[in-house]
Write an enzyme that holds these catalytic residues in place. Structure first.
Site, PDB file in Angstrom:
ATOM      1  N   TYR A 187      -1.614  18.741  11.495  1.00  0.00           N
ATOM      2  CA  TYR A 187      -0.789  19.938  11.651  1.00  0.00           C
ATOM      3  C   TYR A 187       0.658  19.611  11.273  1.00  0.00           C
ATOM      4  CZ  TYR A 187      -4.756  21.589  14.486  1.00  0.00           C
ATOM      5  OH  TYR A 187      -6.007  21.945  14.946  1.00  0.00           O
ATOM      6  N   GLN A 222     -15.004  21.226  20.448  1.00  0.00           N
ATOM      7  CA  GLN A 222     -14.016  22.218  20.022  1.00  0.00           C
ATOM      8  C   GLN A 222     -14.470  22.917  18.739  1.00  0.00           C
ATOM      9  OE1 GLN A 222      -9.522  22.494  18.353  1.00  0.00           O
ATOM     10  NE2 GLN A 222      -9.768  21.199  20.152  1.00  0.00           N
TER      11      GLN A 222
END
Length: 327
Positions: free
Chosen positions: A57, A176
């Site tokens: 990210y 996830q």
């Protein structure tokens, strides 16, 4: 804020997790550092204790901002930092999967430095890497767990079959996958498997990259470099318009039947479908309204009515596979 235990481990996470993909800036049209830190601090002050990030990210930027904010806030032992491993990049921002032992150990030390911490609460494989033996990946993760350097092992974007193979060598405490009203693929297998096997679900994409915020319209302008404009088919042409019509209907239902916003409806729906914590991405302080989804629940009838609205308008859902990096 609501909380839940992680698998069979001795710690809890908040049922809303702050997502920091957009804060990293990459594929989201850049970032504002102080605004990002203020966003994280507001979430923590609101009672959120869990923050999800990843090295990819912003190529380390998101982790750096999380580290700065957590240091400023203090009380590190009351916060659960979830970060990831297994994606590497070059100077041209080309990304590929790599979960070799050497790569994991390097990424781990890099993440500790950026996060300004000496341990990671939830360490997750970002995407399954089919080039490397799961045994090597799992055994390396298990060593970090046994040494107390991480508290929980997570698997992001894994199929049931991949989780079963991985668990021959190490436990999985958290999965996830993506999950929201427009992306429901995990209901077929991953969600029931995790519920049955005591694997906590920490799902991402709660607002489907902003679609379910209720703020978008057909004239919405995306910044240069925003993946939604260039990559995500849900934001293209007639498909975008169709999803916006579904959001309008959901917005009407949320207001008339629940006295809630469509955004709150979307997150509450996830939590009432068997998910332990929903990752809610935010990049500005005014987007942090996480407390509004606590203290109420949807009935089975309301869940059925909400899903019917989506199914009537979006007949052919698009899976989020377009976000997967090359294998």
């Amino acid at each position: 804020m609501e909380f839940t235990q992680v698998s069979d481990l001795d710690f809890n996470i908040s049922r809303v997790t702050l997502g920091t993909w957009a804060i990293g800036g990459w594929q989201w049209g850049g970032t504002n550092e102080q605004e990002s830190i203020d966003t994280i601090l507001k979430a923590l002050n609101m009672g959120v204790t869990t923050i999800d990030t990843a090295p990819i990210y912003g190529f380390g930027k998101s982790e750096e901002l999380v580290g700065k904010a957590v240091k400023e806030y203090g009380n590190r032992d009351e916060i659960q930092i979830a970060t990831k491993l297994g994606l590497e990049w070059d100077e041209n921002e080309n990304v590929e999967r790599n979960t070799s032992r050497e790569r994991i150990l390097k990424e781990f030390e890099d993440s500790l430095r950026r996060l300004q911490t000496d341990y990671i609460d939830i360490y997750q494989i970002h995407w399954p890497d089919l080039k490397n033996d799961f045994k090597e990946t799992a055994s390396t993760m298990l060593q970090l767990l046994d040494r107390g350097k991480i508290k929980a092992i997570g698997a992001s974007n894994f199929s049931v079959e991949q989780m079963e193979e991985f668990q021959k060598y190490a436990p999985i405490h958290i999965a996830q996958p993506p999950y929201n009203l427009f992306e429901r693929g995990i209901e077929k297998d991953v969600l029931p498997y995790c519920n049955k096997n005591n694997i906590s679900l920490l799902t991402y994409g709660a607002l489907c990259r902003g679609l379910l915020s209720g703020k978008m319209d057909e004239d919405w302008e995306f910044k240069k470099g925003d993946l939604r404009k260039n990559t995500d088919p849900k934001f293209q042409g007639e498909t975008f318009k169709k999803h916006l019509r579904a959001v309008d209907k959901l917005k009407e239902y949320a207001s008339e039947e629940l006295d809630q916003t469509v955004l709150n409806l979307a997150v509450r729906w996830i939590l009432d479908k068997g998910v332990d914590s929903a990752i809610w991405g935010a990049r500005r302080p005014e987007q942090v309204t996480f407390d509004e989804v606590a203290g109420w629940k949807l009935t089975d009838k309301q869940i059925e009515e909400i899903e019917s609205i989506v199914e009537e308008i979006v007949e052919d859902p698009i899976a989020p596979a377009f976000m997967a990096p090359p294998e």
